[in-house]
Design a protein around this motif. Structure first.
Motif, PDB file in Angstrom:
ATOM      1  N   SER A 126       0.735  -1.101   0.466  1.00 51.70           N
ATOM      2  CA  SER A 126      -0.187   0.163  -0.332  1.00 51.70           C
ATOM      3  C   SER A 126       0.704   0.889   0.152  1.00 51.70           C
ATOM      4  N   ASP A 127       1.309   1.080  -1.101  1.00 55.88           N
ATOM      5  CA  ASP A 127       2.781   2.337  -0.651  1.00 55.88           C
ATOM      6  C   ASP A 127       1.471   3.532  -1.461  1.00 55.88           C
ATOM      7  N   ASN A 128      -0.180   3.629  -2.007  1.00 60.29           N
ATOM      8  CA  ASN A 128      -0.542   4.246  -2.353  1.00 60.29           C
ATOM      9  C   ASN A 128      -0.448   4.787  -3.858  1.00 60.29           C
ATOM     10  N   TYR A 129      -0.103   4.054  -4.418  1.00 62.50           N
ATOM     11  CA  TYR A 129       0.168   4.315  -5.445  1.00 62.50           C
ATOM     12  C   TYR A 129      -0.222   3.319  -6.933  1.00 62.50           C
ATOM     13  N   SER A 130       0.093   2.644  -6.033  1.00 58.78           N
ATOM     14  CA  SER A 130      -1.032   1.612  -6.787  1.00 58.78           C
ATOM     15  C   SER A 130      -2.317   0.355  -6.127  1.00 58.78           C
ATOM     16  N   GLY A 131      -2.555   1.396  -5.199  1.00 54.95           N
ATOM     17  CA  GLY A 131      -3.777   0.810  -4.712  1.00 54.95           C
ATOM     18  C   GLY A 131      -3.794  -0.118  -3.990  1.00 54.95           C
ATOM     19  N   ASN A 132      -3.292  -1.050  -2.945  1.00 56.69           N
ATOM     20  CA  ASN A 132      -3.474  -1.930  -2.397  1.00 56.69           C
ATOM     21  C   ASN A 132      -3.030  -2.789  -3.837  1.00 56.69           C
ATOM     22  N   PHE A 177     -11.292   1.895  -4.726  1.00 54.96           N
ATOM     23  CA  PHE A 177      -9.929   1.861  -3.575  1.00 54.96           C
ATOM     24  C   PHE A 177     -10.988   2.654  -2.789  1.00 54.96           C
ATOM     25  N   ARG A 178     -11.763   4.034  -3.305  1.00 54.37           N
ATOM     26  CA  ARG A 178     -12.729   4.402  -2.027  1.00 54.37           C
ATOM     27  C   ARG A 178     -13.309   3.377  -1.689  1.00 54.37           C
ATOM     28  N   GLN A 179     -14.435   2.841  -2.518  1.00 52.33           N
ATOM     29  CA  GLN A 179     -15.705   1.549  -2.350  1.00 52.33           C
ATOM     30  C   GLN A 179     -14.522   0.296  -1.217  1.00 52.33           C
ATOM     31  N   LEU A 180     -13.627  -0.152  -2.149  1.00 49.74           N
ATOM     32  CA  LEU A 180     -13.705  -1.752  -1.373  1.00 49.74           C
ATOM     33  C   LEU A 180     -12.218  -1.754  -0.261  1.00 49.74           C
ATOM     34  N   GLY A 181     -11.247  -0.447  -0.710  1.00 55.47           N
ATOM     35  CA  GLY A 181     -10.120  -0.108  -0.025  1.00 55.47           C
ATOM     36  C   GLY A 181      -9.204  -0.664  -0.891  1.00 55.47           C
ATOM     37  N   ARG A 182      -9.269  -1.205  -2.143  1.00 57.72           N
ATOM     38  CA  ARG A 182      -8.387  -1.803  -2.823  1.00 57.72           C
ATOM     39  C   ARG A 182      -8.976  -1.574  -4.512  1.00 57.72           C
ATOM     40  N   GLY A 183      -7.426  -1.376  -4.908  1.00 60.01           N
ATOM     41  CA  GLY A 183      -8.031  -0.992  -6.886  1.00 60.01           C
ATOM     42  C   GLY A 183      -8.184  -2.087  -7.334  1.00 60.01           C
ATOM     43  N   LEU A 184      -8.642  -1.876  -8.953  1.00 65.20           N
ATOM     44  CA  LEU A 184      -8.746  -2.732  -9.569  1.00 65.20           C
ATOM     45  C   LEU A 184      -7.444  -3.990 -10.482  1.00 65.20           C
ATOM     46  N   THR A 185      -6.866  -3.104 -10.955  1.00 66.24           N
ATOM     47  CA  THR A 185      -5.735  -3.322 -11.813  1.00 66.24           C
ATOM     48  C   THR A 185      -4.355  -2.998 -10.853  1.00 66.24           C
ATOM     49  N   GLY A 186      -4.025  -2.928  -9.843  1.00 66.23           N
ATOM     50  CA  GLY A 186      -2.696  -2.006  -9.367  1.00 66.23           C
ATOM     51  C   GLY A 186      -1.792  -1.097 -10.042  1.00 66.23           C
ATOM     52  N   ALA A 187      -2.855  -0.530 -11.143  1.00 68.03           N
ATOM     53  CA  ALA A 187      -1.856  -0.167 -11.678  1.00 68.03           C
ATOM     54  C   ALA A 187      -2.005   1.803 -11.010  1.00 68.03           C
ATOM     55  N   GLU A 223     -16.668  -5.591  -8.146  1.00 70.40           N
ATOM     56  CA  GLU A 223     -16.292  -4.932  -8.525  1.00 70.40           C
ATOM     57  C   GLU A 223     -16.266  -4.700 -10.605  1.00 70.40           C
ATOM     58  N   LEU A 224     -17.360  -5.605 -10.754  1.00 67.64           N
ATOM     59  CA  LEU A 224     -18.520  -5.419 -12.047  1.00 67.64           C
ATOM     60  C   LEU A 224     -19.257  -4.350 -11.527  1.00 67.64           C
ATOM     61  N   ARG A 225     -19.904  -3.754 -10.573  1.00 68.80           N
ATOM     62  CA  ARG A 225     -20.495  -3.186  -9.978  1.00 68.80           C
ATOM     63  C   ARG A 225     -20.058  -1.791 -10.357  1.00 68.80           C
ATOM     64  N   ILE A 259      -0.540  10.182  -9.286  1.00 71.52           N
ATOM     65  CA  ILE A 259      -1.231  10.482  -8.588  1.00 71.52           C
ATOM     66  C   ILE A 259      -1.964   9.542  -7.446  1.00 71.52           C
ATOM     67  N   PRO A 260      -1.947  10.021  -6.543  1.00 71.72           N
ATOM     68  CA  PRO A 260      -1.992   8.498  -5.345  1.00 71.72           C
ATOM     69  C   PRO A 260      -4.164   8.556  -5.168  1.00 71.72           C
ATOM     70  N   TYR A 261      -3.060   7.432  -4.629  1.00 77.73           N
ATOM     71  CA  TYR A 261      -5.020   6.694  -4.702  1.00 77.73           C
ATOM     72  C   TYR A 261      -6.015   7.422  -3.400  1.00 77.73           C
ATOM     73  N   SER A 262      -5.144   7.783  -2.989  1.00 83.20           N
ATOM     74  CA  SER A 262      -6.311   9.398  -1.424  1.00 83.20           C
ATOM     75  C   SER A 262      -6.640   9.865  -1.893  1.00 83.20           C
ATOM     76  N   CYS A 263      -6.470  10.405  -3.836  1.00 82.07           N
ATOM     77  CA  CYS A 263      -7.048  11.529  -4.380  1.00 82.07           C
ATOM     78  C   CYS A 263      -8.803  10.818  -4.537  1.00 82.07           C
TER      79      CYS A 263
END
Ligand code: ZN
Length: 270
Positions: A126-132, A177-187, A223-225, A259-263
């Motif tokens: 969780s370096d904040n740039y890859s969404g966990n 990231f906002r809703q699930l605490g984790r991004g979808l792709t790690g990009a 994730e699909l939602r 752009i950090p995921y905290s955005c």
């Protein structure tokens, strides 16, 4: 290490690293251990010190085989997070003695292994740039395909360098990231003059297109939602492009900066 003499009277034995097989808790394992060997008769012996190392080597070989963190991994992950044994113990609500034992060979339970991983590996990612999440090119493609299906347009276009796709991905990753605490792709995303874009997109566009999206864990219902929510909000390429340009987090970011995921919490268009 202290010299050891052959019990049969052949003089000093030699210390060798030997590969050994054993059965531990019903599992066949291979491990290597420092052992004293008599060059003359081949008899083997250990010291108290090597006996401790053997126990640890066996425990670690077992842990590797069972998918548990090894004592070495626990220790190096802890140190990489700059945590003392006491600090890690406090974080996961165990006594410091447990941490000490796990780092010297006692095998942690499956559930404690899970707790350790949550603490040490999630923080690690969780370096904040890859969404966990670790970046996954096939997953980027999987999400892209989903967007293509929902908005009925081709987005995986090499010639436009994913100009529009990147905005859909960005919104979907941020929202997840906002809703699930984790991004979808790690990009990781960077602010470029054309809006938020995959960081290093020039090197990624072709490999993403060439990747096998069937090779990764499928998208969950949640994730699909989220993808559907983004697609419904921005039914066309221009809509997502313009919305991204109205986001303050992009407007205020220096060109080329990440752009950090905290955005995700500061987005205004979704
Ligand atoms: Zn001997």
């Amino acid at each position: 290490m202290k010299d050891l003499n052959c019990p049969k009277g052949h003089g000093p034995m030699a210390l060798k690293e030997l590969e050994k097989q054993t059965t531990f808790k019903g599992v066949d394992i291979t491990y290597s251990a420092d052992t004293f060997v008599c060059p003359e008769c081949g008899i083997e012996a250990g010291t108290v010190k090597t006996a401790g190392n053997v126990q640890r080597a066996i425990a670690d070989a077992y842990r590797s085989k069972m998918g548990l963190l090894t004592s070495h991994e626990i220790k190096s992950l802890r140190i990489s997070h700059d945590l003392s044994q006491q600090q890690l113990a406090d974080l996961i609500n165990v006594g410091v003695a447990s941490i000490k034992r796990w780092e010297t060979g006692l095998i942690q339970s499956k559930s404690m292994d899970h707790v350790l991983r949550m603490q040490l590996q999630c923080r690690f990612d969780s370096d904040n740039y890859s969404g966990n999440r670790k970046i996954s090119l096939p997953r980027i493609k999987l999400v892209a395909k989903q967007f293509e299906k929902l908005i009925g347009k081709r987005l995986l276009k090499i010639h436009d360098q994913f100009l529009f796709l990147a905005k859909y991905l960005w919104y979907a990753d941020m929202l997840a990231f906002r809703q699930l605490g984790r991004g979808l792709t790690g990009a990781t995303y960077a602010a470029i003059p054309y809006g938020p874009q995959l960081n290093n997109y020039k090197d990624l566009v072709k490999p993403i297109k060439a990747s096998d999206e069937l090779d990764v864990e499928p998208l969950s219902a949640e994730e699909l939602r989220i993808i559907r929510q983004v697609a419904e909000k921005f039914p066309g390429e221009e809509a997502v492009y313009e919305a991204a340009h109205r986001e303050k987090v992009w407007q205020e970011a220096a060109t080329g900066s990440l752009i950090p995921y905290s955005c995700a919490y500061e987005l205004t268009e979704i």
